[in-house]
Design a protein around this motif. Structure first.
Motif, mmCIF file in Angstrom:
data_model
loop_
_atom_site.group_PDB
_atom_site.id
_atom_site.type_symbol
_atom_site.label_atom_id
_atom_site.label_comp_id
_atom_site.label_asym_id
_atom_site.label_seq_id
_atom_site.Cartn_x
_atom_site.Cartn_y
_atom_site.Cartn_z
ATOM 1 N N PRO A 97 0.872 -1.213 0.131
ATOM 2 C CA PRO A 97 -0.113 -0.063 -0.071
ATOM 3 C C PRO A 97 0.859 1.293 0.057
ATOM 4 O O PRO A 97 1.716 1.038 0.885
ATOM 5 N N GLY A 98 0.721 2.393 -0.854
ATOM 6 C CA GLY A 98 1.374 3.524 -0.830
ATOM 7 C C GLY A 98 2.745 3.465 -1.809
ATOM 8 O O GLY A 98 3.410 4.238 -1.807
ATOM 9 N N ALA A 99 2.737 2.377 -2.423
ATOM 10 C CA ALA A 99 4.001 2.180 -2.960
ATOM 11 C C ALA A 99 4.173 3.069 -3.980
ATOM 12 O O ALA A 99 5.144 3.318 -4.829
ATOM 13 N N GLY A 100 3.032 3.413 -4.753
ATOM 14 C CA GLY A 100 2.917 4.186 -5.913
ATOM 15 C C GLY A 100 2.287 3.532 -7.250
ATOM 16 O O GLY A 100 2.351 3.960 -8.351
ATOM 17 N N LYS A 101 1.671 2.431 -6.795
ATOM 18 C CA LYS A 101 0.924 1.551 -7.972
ATOM 19 C C LYS A 101 0.096 2.566 -8.913
ATOM 20 O O LYS A 101 0.136 2.369 -10.000
#
Ligand code: G5P
Ligand code: MG
Length: 213
Positions: A9-13
């Motif tokens: 989550p929040g990796a920038g996907k």
């Protein structure tokens, strides 16, 4: 070409998926965005998904698989799909492989955005989203031109209800338990490419695009 974007989550996907989909002419399919749209529309699926999403847990596989398979099979799949947030379990990955094989297609690339937990937590706490056009900002790393307002003229930006400290912690736990093992699944198939996602949005975009080529 069919591409999967993996990452915590929040990796920038979502941020990277929008760019890559445009660069390669792919249809961007975000399972999270589709589930949020179902919730907003008050559908049965949306109602069933709500409690899991708000708790930072995964929506049951059968619900998500049938929802995503219907989209992948859609008439507007273009030159392929860019999957963001799906698959998230081994069962979902196998169901996806079976679905694609049934229509003579396959996954061509899996790009894993690698970002440490402490970093993604900071990103999620500062994220601001536009519920109308789907644009994603960060108060520090990617601020809108006018504070709190979407650059596309949609109005007020919002904070996602699952971006609280407690739910973010649970989402990360869920990711490590159920989704991170997918990297081994795709590495075994020689499809996995890891990208350092802990840089600026522009720097990561260059690496993601080259990993897709
Ligand atoms: P979602 O919606 O798939 P998550 O938790 O996987 O949610 P999320 O939060 O949407 O992922 P993201 O898309 O990886 O994160 O990240 P983003 O929104 O692009 O960027 C996050 C922040 O970082 C933003 O502020 C952005 O500006 C900044 N940023 C982005 N890239 C960079 C960068 O390169 N550098 C810097 N410095 N900053 C950057 O799923 C939500 C829920 O739906 C259900 C589950 O309940 C899940 O919890 N769900 C599913 N359940 C079962 N199976 C599935 N397949 C499911 N899919 C969704
Ligand atoms: Mg997202």
């Amino acid at each position: 070409m069919n591409v999967i974007l993996l990452g915590p989550p929040g990796a920038g996907k979502g941020t990277q998926a929008k760019r890559v989909a445009q660069a390669f002419g792919l249809k961007h399919l975000s399972s999270g965005d589709i589930l949020r749209a179902e919730r907003k529309a008050g559908t049965e699926l949306g109602k069933k998904a709500q409690e899991f999403m708000d708790a930072g847990k995964l929506v049951p596989d059968d619900l998500v698989v049938s929802m995503m398979v219907a989209q992948i099979d859609g008439p507007d799949a273009g030159d392929g799909v860019l999957l963001d947030g799906f698959p998230r379990t081994r069962l979902q990955a196998e169901a996806l492989d079976a679905k694609l094989a049934g229509v003579g297609k396959k996954i061509d690339r899996v790009v894993d955005l690698v970002v440490a937990d402490d970093k993604v937590a900071g990103r999620l706490m500062g994220r601001r989203s536009c519920s109308k056009c789907g644009a994603v900002y960060h108060v520090e790393f990617n601020p809108p031109k006018a504070e709190g307002q979407c650059d596309n003229g949609c109005g007020e930006l919002t904070i996602r209800p699952d971006d609280t400290e407690e739910v973010v912690r649970q989402r990360l736990e869920t990711y490590h338990e159920q989704t991170a093992p997918l990297t081994a699944y795709y590495r075994d198939k020689a499809l996995l490419r890891e990208v350092d996602g802990a840089k600026t949005v522009d720097e990561v975009a260059v690496s993601v695009e080259s990993a897709c080529r």
